[in-house]
Design a protein around this motif. Structure first.
Motif, PDB file in Angstrom:
ATOM      1  N   LEU A   1      27.181 -18.632  22.771  1.00 51.52           N
ATOM      2  CA  LEU A   1      25.896 -17.762  23.086  1.00 51.52           C
ATOM      3  C   LEU A   1      25.813 -18.693  23.076  1.00 51.52           C
ATOM      4  CD1 LEU A   1      25.033 -15.784  19.801  1.00 51.52           C
ATOM      5  CD2 LEU A   1      25.893 -14.635  21.803  1.00 51.52           C
ATOM      6  N   LEU A   2      25.520 -19.690  22.818  1.00 55.68           N
ATOM      7  CA  LEU A   2      24.203 -21.194  23.989  1.00 55.68           C
ATOM      8  C   LEU A   2      25.073 -21.359  25.068  1.00 55.68           C
ATOM      9  CD1 LEU A   2      23.971 -23.623  20.494  1.00 55.68           C
ATOM     10  CD2 LEU A   2      22.144 -22.167  21.790  1.00 55.68           C
ATOM     11  N   ALA A   3      26.631 -21.646  25.655  1.00 59.85           N
ATOM     12  CA  ALA A   3      26.800 -21.412  26.264  1.00 59.85           C
ATOM     13  C   ALA A   3      27.052 -21.268  27.183  1.00 59.85           C
ATOM     14  CB  ALA A   3      28.349 -21.909  26.189  1.00 59.85           C
ATOM     15  N   CYS A   4      26.506 -19.444  27.160  1.00 56.77           N
ATOM     16  CA  CYS A   4      26.150 -18.706  28.608  1.00 56.77           C
ATOM     17  C   CYS A   4      24.961 -18.656  28.709  1.00 56.77           C
ATOM     18  CB  CYS A   4      26.648 -16.955  28.165  1.00 56.77           C
ATOM     19  SG  CYS A   4      26.153 -16.523  26.604  1.00 56.77           S
ATOM     20  N   GLY A   5      23.602 -19.354  27.642  1.00 56.49           N
ATOM     21  CA  GLY A   5      22.333 -19.373  28.038  1.00 56.49           C
ATOM     22  C   GLY A   5      22.044 -17.924  27.736  1.00 56.49           C
ATOM     23  N   GLY A   6      22.257 -16.910  26.435  1.00 58.28           N
ATOM     24  CA  GLY A   6      21.386 -15.952  25.979  1.00 58.28           C
ATOM     25  C   GLY A   6      21.604 -15.348  25.380  1.00 58.28           C
ATOM     26  N   GLU A   7      21.245 -14.593  24.368  1.00 56.00           N
ATOM     27  CA  GLU A   7      22.286 -13.576  23.763  1.00 56.00           C
ATOM     28  C   GLU A   7      21.582 -12.410  23.840  1.00 56.00           C
ATOM     29  OE1 GLU A   7      21.771 -15.242  19.976  1.00 56.00           O
ATOM     30  OE2 GLU A   7      19.971 -14.696  18.901  1.00 56.00           O
ATOM     31  N   ARG A   8      21.693 -10.940  23.590  1.00 61.17           N
ATOM     32  CA  ARG A   8      20.714 -10.072  22.834  1.00 61.17           C
ATOM     33  C   ARG A   8      21.342  -9.364  21.603  1.00 61.17           C
ATOM     34  NH1 ARG A   8      23.392  -5.273  26.799  1.00 61.17           N
ATOM     35  NH2 ARG A   8      25.552  -6.400  27.707  1.00 61.17           N
ATOM     36  N   GLN A   9      20.552  -8.214  21.794  1.00 61.39           N
ATOM     37  CA  GLN A   9      20.904  -7.303  20.725  1.00 61.39           C
ATOM     38  C   GLN A   9      21.568  -6.030  21.529  1.00 61.39           C
ATOM     39  OE1 GLN A   9      18.448  -4.998  17.768  1.00 61.39           O
ATOM     40  NE2 GLN A   9      18.776  -6.670  16.475  1.00 61.39           N
ATOM     41  N   VAL A  10      22.438  -6.210  20.618  1.00 59.81           N
ATOM     42  CA  VAL A  10      22.638  -4.045  20.882  1.00 59.81           C
ATOM     43  C   VAL A  10      23.305  -2.937  19.488  1.00 59.81           C
ATOM     44  CG1 VAL A  10      24.503  -5.357  22.824  1.00 59.81           C
ATOM     45  CG2 VAL A  10      25.557  -4.797  20.932  1.00 59.81           C
TER      46      VAL A  10
ATOM     47  N   GLY B   1      25.920  14.944  -1.116  1.00 57.71           N
ATOM     48  CA  GLY B   1      25.078  13.158  -0.627  1.00 57.71           C
ATOM     49  C   GLY B   1      23.672  13.544  -0.339  1.00 57.71           C
ATOM     50  N   SER B   2      23.926  12.319   0.209  1.00 58.06           N
ATOM     51  CA  SER B   2      21.591  11.952   0.132  1.00 58.06           C
ATOM     52  C   SER B   2      21.240  12.064   1.591  1.00 58.06           C
ATOM     53  CB  SER B   2      21.726  10.628   0.023  1.00 58.06           C
ATOM     54  OG  SER B   2      22.696   9.438   1.023  1.00 58.06           O
ATOM     55  N   PRO B   3      20.143  12.324   1.757  1.00 56.38           N
ATOM     56  CA  PRO B   3      19.293  12.061   2.982  1.00 56.38           C
ATOM     57  C   PRO B   3      19.850  11.380   3.762  1.00 56.38           C
ATOM     58  CG  PRO B   3      18.151  12.669   1.017  1.00 56.38           C
ATOM     59  CD  PRO B   3      19.215  11.964   0.190  1.00 56.38           C
ATOM     60  N   GLU B   4      19.488   9.835   3.443  1.00 57.01           N
ATOM     61  CA  GLU B   4      19.953   8.664   4.625  1.00 57.01           C
ATOM     62  C   GLU B   4      21.322   9.124   5.121  1.00 57.01           C
ATOM     63  OE1 GLU B   4      17.158   7.994   1.737  1.00 57.01           O
ATOM     64  OE2 GLU B   4      19.467   8.323   1.464  1.00 57.01           O
ATOM     65  N   ILE B   5      20.958   8.547   6.868  1.00 55.70           N
ATOM     66  CA  ILE B   5      22.269   8.596   7.834  1.00 55.70           C
ATOM     67  C   ILE B   5      22.093   7.289   8.163  1.00 55.70           C
ATOM     68  CG2 ILE B   5      22.495  11.245   7.987  1.00 55.70           C
ATOM     69  CD1 ILE B   5      21.357  10.566  10.828  1.00 55.70           C
ATOM     70  N   ARG B   6      23.400   7.229   8.981  1.00 52.53           N
ATOM     71  CA  ARG B   6      23.973   5.657   9.680  1.00 52.53           C
ATOM     72  C   ARG B   6      24.580   6.296  10.631  1.00 52.53           C
ATOM     73  NH1 ARG B   6      20.886   0.759  10.547  1.00 52.53           N
ATOM     74  NH2 ARG B   6      22.258  -0.451  10.951  1.00 52.53           N
ATOM     75  N   THR B   7      23.937   6.307  12.227  1.00 50.11           N
ATOM     76  CA  THR B   7      25.125   6.385  13.188  1.00 50.11           C
ATOM     77  C   THR B   7      24.763   4.808  14.162  1.00 50.11           C
ATOM     78  OG1 THR B   7      23.488   7.427  14.321  1.00 50.11           O
ATOM     79  CG2 THR B   7      24.499   8.621  12.572  1.00 50.11           C
ATOM     80  N   GLU B   8      24.987   4.032  13.806  1.00 48.37           N
ATOM     81  CA  GLU B   8      24.707   2.931  14.350  1.00 48.37           C
ATOM     82  C   GLU B   8      25.494   1.076  13.912  1.00 48.37           C
ATOM     83  OE1 GLU B   8      21.353   1.709  16.259  1.00 48.37           O
ATOM     84  OE2 GLU B   8      20.097   1.502  14.030  1.00 48.37           O
ATOM     85  N   VAL B   9      26.091   0.696  14.623  1.00 45.60           N
ATOM     86  CA  VAL B   9      26.082  -0.703  14.192  1.00 45.60           C
ATOM     87  C   VAL B   9      25.341  -2.126  15.395  1.00 45.60           C
ATOM     88  CG1 VAL B   9      28.486  -2.652  14.255  1.00 45.60           C
ATOM     89  CG2 VAL B   9      28.522  -0.133  13.256  1.00 45.60           C
ATOM     90  N   VAL B  10      24.551  -2.518  14.500  1.00 40.55           N
ATOM     91  CA  VAL B  10      23.177  -3.564  15.303  1.00 40.55           C
ATOM     92  C   VAL B  10      23.854  -4.585  14.449  1.00 40.55           C
ATOM     93  CG1 VAL B  10      21.340  -3.582  15.554  1.00 40.55           C
ATOM     94  CG2 VAL B  10      21.977  -1.130  14.965  1.00 40.55           C
ATOM     95  N   GLY B  11      24.032  -5.662  16.554  1.00 38.99           N
ATOM     96  CA  GLY B  11      24.200  -7.337  16.185  1.00 38.99           C
ATOM     97  C   GLY B  11      23.936  -8.076  17.802  1.00 38.99           C
ATOM     98  N   LEU B  12      24.627  -9.074  17.457  1.00 41.20           N
ATOM     99  CA  LEU B  12      23.858  -9.499  18.766  1.00 41.20           C
ATOM    100  C   LEU B  12      25.112 -10.473  19.848  1.00 41.20           C
ATOM    101  CD1 LEU B  12      21.483 -12.814  16.803  1.00 41.20           C
ATOM    102  CD2 LEU B  12      21.026 -10.779  18.540  1.00 41.20           C
ATOM    103  N   VAL B  13      25.768 -10.357  20.892  1.00 42.83           N
ATOM    104  CA  VAL B  13      26.595 -10.690  21.727  1.00 42.83           C
ATOM    105  C   VAL B  13      26.244 -11.456  22.748  1.00 42.83           C
ATOM    106  CG1 VAL B  13      27.413  -8.659  21.167  1.00 42.83           C
ATOM    107  CG2 VAL B  13      25.880  -8.725  23.048  1.00 42.83           C
ATOM    108  N   PRO B  14      26.657 -12.429  23.148  1.00 47.15           N
ATOM    109  CA  PRO B  14      26.834 -13.035  24.780  1.00 47.15           C
ATOM    110  C   PRO B  14      25.576 -11.937  25.347  1.00 47.15           C
ATOM    111  CG  PRO B  14      28.576 -13.840  23.780  1.00 47.15           C
ATOM    112  CD  PRO B  14      27.681 -12.697  23.167  1.00 47.15           C
ATOM    113  N   ASP B  15      24.678 -12.524  26.832  1.00 47.37           N
ATOM    114  CA  ASP B  15      24.185 -11.576  27.090  1.00 47.37           C
ATOM    115  C   ASP B  15      24.759 -11.221  28.516  1.00 47.37           C
ATOM    116  OD1 ASP B  15      21.932 -10.268  27.899  1.00 47.37           O
ATOM    117  OD2 ASP B  15      20.690 -11.549  28.710  1.00 47.37           O
ATOM    118  N   PHE B  16      25.939 -11.280  28.589  1.00 44.12           N
ATOM    119  CA  PHE B  16      26.705 -10.789  30.071  1.00 44.12           C
ATOM    120  C   PHE B  16      26.649  -9.354  30.579  1.00 44.12           C
ATOM    121  CE2 PHE B  16      29.498 -13.441  27.546  1.00 44.12           C
ATOM    122  CZ  PHE B  16      29.343 -14.648  28.318  1.00 44.12           C
TER     123      PHE B  16
END
Length: 291
Positions: A17-26, A119-134
């Motif tokens: 992340l440092l080497a490529c000069g940035g990161e972004r959340q996806v 079941g329960s009312p809560e749903i989850r339909t994403e995975v969130v994290g950081l990757v290099p900003d390409f």
């Protein structure tokens, strides 16, 4: 060498992340569908499978691990997951005497309404994290499953997202990696549970399985922020004859529990990257694909 490469890639991610000069959340978006329509707990779907049966959803959850984005040149970058204390986390496991960072997230497509009343009312339909900003990511990769080192822990003593009793399979002392429960033809339960098979032992002394039943899926054409990963239940069950499933003797359970000798698994396991069959993940008519 594959395991070593994967562990190294995760461990050096901060430096990348440092080497490529940035990161972004996806946010890697996932969706459950039936022939392009959202899979809902309050709907009935017609003409599903080889038998043209009606279908209703009862439950649908899955564990995904080692989620990564893949650039056009083939370079792979694992997500540094957001640590939310419930749906996803990073952990360290010991593998062949070495420490590896593993990431795991849970997806939940049922909202506790309609036929999903356990079941329960809560749903989850994403995975969130950081990757290099390409700007040239063209694929996504993930494994349906739980790291083998964590698969056979006591569910009462584990941290989220592994502390979900309905995803635990006591007969094998391990997790269901994917749990899809439906009702076919109005009143017949039918299940597809992806899990390890041929397991012996207990969590306190150790569990060994003849088949871990985990495969890494690489899906082309994925652009963060534009694409999503789709689970199409109609495609999964396209070859399933719900009318003749489970004779109560040689095949006592209607559905597939990931057993190698279960005839109903023959058309289902290839669609999650296991076994052999004409349909594989990623195709236009596949159970798991990019849209």
């Amino acid at each position: 060498m594959a395991a070593l490469g994967r562990g190294w890639a995760v461990l050096v991610m901060p430096a990348l992340l440092l080497a490529c000069g940035g990161e972004r959340q996806v946010s890697i978006q996932f969706a459950a569908q039936v022939r392009g329509e959202p899979l809902r707990c309050d709907a009935t779907y017609e003409k599903i499978g080889a038998s043209g049966t009606t279908l209703q959803l009862l439950d649908f959850k899955a564990y995904v691990r080692s989620v990564a984005l893949v650039r056009e040149n083939g370079d792979r970058y694992p997500l540094l997951l957001e640590q939310d204390g419930r749906w996803q986390r990073e952990t360290v496991v010991m593998r062949k005497g070495r420490r590896y960072r593993e990431t795991i997230a849970m997806l939940d497509f049922e909202d506790g309404t309609g036929t999903c009343n356990t079941g329960s009312p809560e749903i989850r339909t994403e995975v969130v994290g950081l990757v290099p900003d390409f700007d040239d990511y063209t694929g996504v990769e993930f494994t349906l499953g739980v790291p083998p080192e964590l698969n056979h822990k006591n569910v009462e003593w584990v941290e989220p997202p592994l502390n979900v009793p309905s995803m635990w399979w006591s007969l094998t002392n391990g997790y269901r990696f994917l749990r899809l429960d439906v009702r076919a033809g109005g009143n017949r339960p039918y299940v597809f549970h992806l899990r390890a098979d041929g397991c012996t032992g207990t969590p306190d002394i150790g569990v060994n399985c003849s088949a871990e039943n985990q495969s890494t899926l690489f899906l082309k054409g994925f652009v963060p922020g534009q694409s999503r990963v789709v689970f199409d239940v109609a495609a999964l069950f396209a070859q399933t004859d719900f009318e003749s499933s489970a004779d109560g003797m040689t095949d006592p359970v209607a559905g597939c529990l990931s057993s190698a000798d279960d005839p109903e698994c023959a058309s289902l396991l290839p669609q999650v990257g296991l076994g052999r069959g004409p349909i594989a993940p990623g195709g236009a008519d596949a159970f798991i694909r990019v849209e």
